[in-house]
Design an enzyme around this catalytic site. Structure first.
Site, PDB file in Angstrom:
ATOM      1  N   ASN A 182      -6.347  -2.268   2.504  1.00 35.34           N
ATOM      2  CA  ASN A 182      -6.410  -3.721   2.634  1.00 35.34           C
ATOM      3  C   ASN A 182      -7.852  -4.124   2.864  1.00 35.34           C
ATOM      4  O   ASN A 182      -8.632  -3.389   3.472  1.00 35.34           O
ATOM      5  CB  ASN A 182      -5.570  -4.205   3.816  1.00 35.34           C
ATOM      6  CG  ASN A 182      -4.094  -4.233   3.515  1.00 35.34           C
ATOM      7  OD1 ASN A 182      -3.669  -4.192   2.372  1.00 35.34           O
ATOM      8  ND2 ASN A 182      -3.289  -4.306   4.563  1.00 35.34           N
ATOM      9  N   ARG A 228       0.822  -1.220   0.000  1.00 35.78           N
ATOM     10  CA  ARG A 228       0.000   0.000   0.000  1.00 35.78           C
ATOM     11  C   ARG A 228       0.851   1.263   0.000  1.00 35.78           C
ATOM     12  O   ARG A 228       0.551   2.210  -0.714  1.00 35.78           O
ATOM     13  CB  ARG A 228      -0.964   0.002   1.189  1.00 35.78           C
ATOM     14  CG  ARG A 228      -2.094  -1.003   1.033  1.00 35.78           C
ATOM     15  CD  ARG A 228      -2.997  -1.009   2.239  1.00 35.78           C
ATOM     16  NE  ARG A 228      -2.213  -1.368   3.412  1.00 35.78           N
ATOM     17  CZ  ARG A 228      -2.504  -1.002   4.649  1.00 35.78           C
ATOM     18  NH1 ARG A 228      -3.544  -0.248   4.897  1.00 35.78           N
ATOM     19  NH2 ARG A 228      -1.744  -1.385   5.658  1.00 35.78           N
TER      20      ARG A 228
END
Length: 102
Positions: A45, A27
């Site tokens: 997520n 990320r």
């Protein structure tokens, strides 16, 4: 300052990235790459182990970002990239950010 032409080229896509991509800095790397490409939106997520990404930009920017999502991070083993085009009208994003897990 944006022009009307740029507004007309703006597209939004929701992307599901499946495979072992959590717990490796994916990320954060995604945020850096999106900012480098000038793409706005967010990444987070999912509880199912996937990563969800909302992308907004020109068709070329989004193509480049999707290519990065597949192959841009060597530690990420992407099994599937599911891209869904979000039809207008859609919210405008001002920047790219990391959201909490959903």
């Amino acid at each position: 300052m944006e022009t009307d032409n740029q507004d007309g080229m703006l597209e939004t896509r929701l992307v599901q990235v499946r495979g072992p991509v959590q717990g490796i800095g994916y990320r954060e790397a995604c945020v850096r790459q999106a900012q480098a490409l000038g793409v706005t939106g967010w990444v987070r997520n999912r509880m199912d182990g996937s990563v969800e990404v909302m992308l907004q930009g020109s068709p070329e920017q989004l193509a480049n970002m999707c290519a990065w999502l597949i192959d841009g991070m060597s530690a990420a083993l992407v099994d599937e990239l599911e891209v869904t085009e979000v039809p207008p009208p859609f919210a405008r994003f001002d920047y790219f950010e990391r959201l909490p897990t959903l």
